[in-house]
Design a protein around this motif. Structure first.
Motif, PDB file in Angstrom:
ATOM      1  N   LYS A   1     -42.066 -34.052  -4.079  1.00  0.00           N
ATOM      2  CA  LYS A   1     -41.714 -35.411  -4.508  1.00  0.00           C
ATOM      3  C   LYS A   1     -40.785 -36.056  -3.480  1.00  0.00           C
ATOM      4  N   ASN A   2     -40.865 -37.354  -3.363  1.00  0.00           N
ATOM      5  CA  ASN A   2     -40.041 -38.158  -2.445  1.00  0.00           C
ATOM      6  C   ASN A   2     -40.293 -37.844  -0.968  1.00  0.00           C
ATOM      7  N   PHE A   3     -41.319 -37.096  -0.676  1.00  0.00           N
ATOM      8  CA  PHE A   3     -41.655 -36.707   0.689  1.00  0.00           C
ATOM      9  C   PHE A   3     -42.067 -37.926   1.522  1.00  0.00           C
ATOM     10  N   THR A   4     -41.590 -37.977   2.758  1.00  0.00           N
ATOM     11  CA  THR A   4     -42.036 -38.990   3.704  1.00  0.00           C
ATOM     12  C   THR A   4     -42.323 -38.311   5.036  1.00  0.00           C
ATOM     13  N   TYR A   5     -43.031 -39.017   5.891  1.00  0.00           N
ATOM     14  CA  TYR A   5     -43.325 -38.476   7.213  1.00  0.00           C
ATOM     15  C   TYR A   5     -43.367 -39.615   8.224  1.00  0.00           C
TER      16      TYR A   5
ATOM     17  N   ASN B   1     -32.279 -32.408   2.208  1.00  0.00           N
ATOM     18  CA  ASN B   1     -31.867 -33.616   2.933  1.00  0.00           C
ATOM     19  C   ASN B   1     -32.022 -33.490   4.447  1.00  0.00           C
ATOM     20  N   SER B   2     -33.162 -32.939   4.867  1.00  0.00           N
ATOM     21  CA  SER B   2     -33.379 -32.784   6.303  1.00  0.00           C
ATOM     22  C   SER B   2     -34.856 -32.958   6.647  1.00  0.00           C
ATOM     23  N   SER B   3     -35.166 -32.672   7.898  1.00  0.00           N
ATOM     24  CA  SER B   3     -36.516 -32.862   8.408  1.00  0.00           C
ATOM     25  C   SER B   3     -36.945 -31.667   9.243  1.00  0.00           C
ATOM     26  N   CYS B   4     -38.229 -31.615   9.490  1.00  0.00           N
ATOM     27  CA  CYS B   4     -38.812 -30.615  10.382  1.00  0.00           C
ATOM     28  C   CYS B   4     -39.910 -31.331  11.159  1.00  0.00           C
TER      29      CYS B   4
ATOM     30  N   PHE C   1     -50.076 -33.128  18.395  1.00  0.00           N
ATOM     31  CA  PHE C   1     -49.240 -34.054  17.628  1.00  0.00           C
ATOM     32  C   PHE C   1     -47.878 -33.472  17.304  1.00  0.00           C
ATOM     33  N   GLU C   2     -46.971 -34.391  17.018  1.00  0.00           N
ATOM     34  CA  GLU C   2     -45.660 -34.081  16.455  1.00  0.00           C
ATOM     35  C   GLU C   2     -45.466 -35.050  15.303  1.00  0.00           C
ATOM     36  N   ILE C   3     -45.232 -34.492  14.126  1.00  0.00           N
ATOM     37  CA  ILE C   3     -45.039 -35.313  12.930  1.00  0.00           C
ATOM     38  C   ILE C   3     -43.757 -34.860  12.249  1.00  0.00           C
ATOM     39  N   LYS C   4     -42.863 -35.798  12.057  1.00  0.00           N
ATOM     40  CA  LYS C   4     -41.581 -35.518  11.417  1.00  0.00           C
ATOM     41  C   LYS C   4     -41.782 -35.520   9.908  1.00  0.00           C
ATOM     42  N   LEU C   5     -41.516 -34.376   9.277  1.00  0.00           N
ATOM     43  CA  LEU C   5     -41.659 -34.205   7.834  1.00  0.00           C
ATOM     44  C   LEU C   5     -40.278 -34.291   7.205  1.00  0.00           C
ATOM     45  N   ASN C   6     -40.084 -35.217   6.285  1.00  0.00           N
ATOM     46  CA  ASN C   6     -38.764 -35.477   5.703  1.00  0.00           C
ATOM     47  C   ASN C   6     -38.668 -35.014   4.256  1.00  0.00           C
ATOM     48  N   ASN C   7     -37.649 -34.206   3.980  1.00  0.00           N
ATOM     49  CA  ASN C   7     -37.347 -33.772   2.623  1.00  0.00           C
ATOM     50  C   ASN C   7     -36.029 -34.427   2.214  1.00  0.00           C
ATOM     51  N   PRO C   8     -36.076 -35.563   1.509  1.00  0.00           N
ATOM     52  CA  PRO C   8     -34.850 -36.262   1.119  1.00  0.00           C
ATOM     53  C   PRO C   8     -34.216 -35.714  -0.150  1.00  0.00           C
TER      54      PRO C   8
ATOM     55  N   ALA D   1     -68.347 -34.922  19.912  1.00  0.00           N
ATOM     56  CA  ALA D   1     -67.005 -35.012  19.335  1.00  0.00           C
ATOM     57  C   ALA D   1     -66.618 -36.482  19.289  1.00  0.00           C
ATOM     58  N   PRO D   2     -65.811 -36.850  18.308  1.00  0.00           N
ATOM     59  CA  PRO D   2     -65.372 -38.247  18.255  1.00  0.00           C
ATOM     60  C   PRO D   2     -64.510 -38.576  19.468  1.00  0.00           C
ATOM     61  N   GLU D   3     -64.468 -39.848  19.801  1.00  0.00           N
ATOM     62  CA  GLU D   3     -63.644 -40.264  20.938  1.00  0.00           C
ATOM     63  C   GLU D   3     -62.173 -40.293  20.588  1.00  0.00           C
ATOM     64  N   SER D   4     -61.860 -40.567  19.320  1.00  0.00           N
ATOM     65  CA  SER D   4     -60.456 -40.584  18.907  1.00  0.00           C
ATOM     66  C   SER D   4     -60.343 -40.233  17.430  1.00  0.00           C
ATOM     67  N   MET D   5     -59.158 -39.842  17.035  1.00  0.00           N
ATOM     68  CA  MET D   5     -58.863 -39.500  15.640  1.00  0.00           C
ATOM     69  C   MET D   5     -57.580 -40.223  15.267  1.00  0.00           C
ATOM     70  N   GLU D   6     -57.387 -40.428  13.963  1.00  0.00           N
ATOM     71  CA  GLU D   6     -56.158 -41.054  13.482  1.00  0.00           C
ATOM     72  C   GLU D   6     -55.685 -40.347  12.223  1.00  0.00           C
ATOM     73  N   VAL D   7     -54.372 -40.376  12.011  1.00  0.00           N
ATOM     74  CA  VAL D   7     -53.785 -39.784  10.815  1.00  0.00           C
ATOM     75  C   VAL D   7     -53.938 -40.775   9.669  1.00  0.00           C
ATOM     76  N   VAL D   8     -54.473 -40.290   8.558  1.00  0.00           N
ATOM     77  CA  VAL D   8     -54.612 -41.107   7.353  1.00  0.00           C
ATOM     78  C   VAL D   8     -53.397 -40.878   6.453  1.00  0.00           C
ATOM     79  N   SER D   9     -53.044 -39.598   6.247  1.00  0.00           N
ATOM     80  CA  SER D   9     -51.888 -39.275   5.410  1.00  0.00           C
ATOM     81  C   SER D   9     -51.443 -37.842   5.658  1.00  0.00           C
ATOM     82  N   VAL D  10     -50.221 -37.547   5.200  1.00  0.00           N
ATOM     83  CA  VAL D  10     -49.672 -36.198   5.259  1.00  0.00           C
ATOM     84  C   VAL D  10     -49.062 -35.920   3.893  1.00  0.00           C
ATOM     85  N   LYS D  11     -49.360 -34.745   3.345  1.00  0.00           N
ATOM     86  CA  LYS D  11     -48.766 -34.308   2.072  1.00  0.00           C
ATOM     87  C   LYS D  11     -48.140 -32.942   2.301  1.00  0.00           C
ATOM     88  N   TYR D  12     -47.119 -32.649   1.531  1.00  0.00           N
ATOM     89  CA  TYR D  12     -46.440 -31.357   1.645  1.00  0.00           C
ATOM     90  C   TYR D  12     -46.541 -30.664   0.298  1.00  0.00           C
ATOM     91  N   TYR D  13     -47.266 -29.534   0.249  1.00  0.00           N
ATOM     92  CA  TYR D  13     -47.434 -28.780  -0.979  1.00  0.00           C
ATOM     93  C   TYR D  13     -46.470 -27.610  -0.975  1.00  0.00           C
TER      94      TYR D  13
END
Length: 162
Positions: free
Chosen positions: A57-61, A128-131, A81-88, A147-159
């Motif tokens: 819950k309250n997860f952001t990235y 209250n931190s990130s990874c 990729f580098e994606i900042k995962l936030n646990n508030p 192979a596709p020419e490019s990809m994009e991020v649609v969403s990130v979830k943390y289980y």
């Protein structure tokens, strides 16, 4: 599926309990595995449907960097990729991030756990931190499919584990 194992009721309705098999999750080899534990709960407890591990819950990235390149000469694709995962939240968590990505301009989406090959898998995020989930892998592709020419991020979830 939840199975009622037993119930016991005293003369007071407030003391009525039942035992249910409740799903729990444990992190094992970069996968969340389900197991069941018998738990005593009040008789009026309504067991939630087991639809998978709990989502943080309250997860952001924040996508810091995301590239997908195709090398037709070598018949490979590289995802980096580098994606900042936030646990508030005021508690630390253990779990696995899942990314939904798609080829740019396409409607087909791919959901995956990239932690197994990530250099920083972010299995734990303190309160209250990130990874920063860090990933860099090259894959061969089927030249008949391409192979596709490019990809994009649609969403990130943390289980999480329980």
């Amino acid at each position: 599926m939840f199975i009622i194992i037993s119930t016991s009721c005293d003369s007071k309705d407030d003391d009525c309990t039942k035992t249910l098999e409740m799903p729990h999750y444990a992190l094992e080899k970069n996968t969340l595995n389900r197991y069941y534990v018998n738990e005593e709960v009040p008789c009026d407890f309504v067991a939630p449907e087991d639809i998978g591990p709990p989502e943080l819950k309250n997860f952001t990235y924040e996508v810091l960097y995301f590239t997908f390149t195709t090398d037709t000469k070598n018949k490979t694709s590289r995802l980096k990729f580098e994606i900042k995962l936030n646990n508030p939240n005021n508690y630390g968590v253990e779990g696995i991030p899942y990314l939904t990505i798609r080829p740019a301009g396409d409607h087909m989406e791919y959901v995956g756990n990239y932690s197994n090959l990530a250099s920083v898998p972010c299995h734990n995020i303190t309160a209250n931190s990130s990874c920063i989930l860090t990933y860099d892998q090259e894959y061969p592709f089927n030249p008949d499919i391409g192979a596709p020419e490019s990809m994009e991020v649609v969403s990130v979830k943390y289980y999480t584990t329980n």
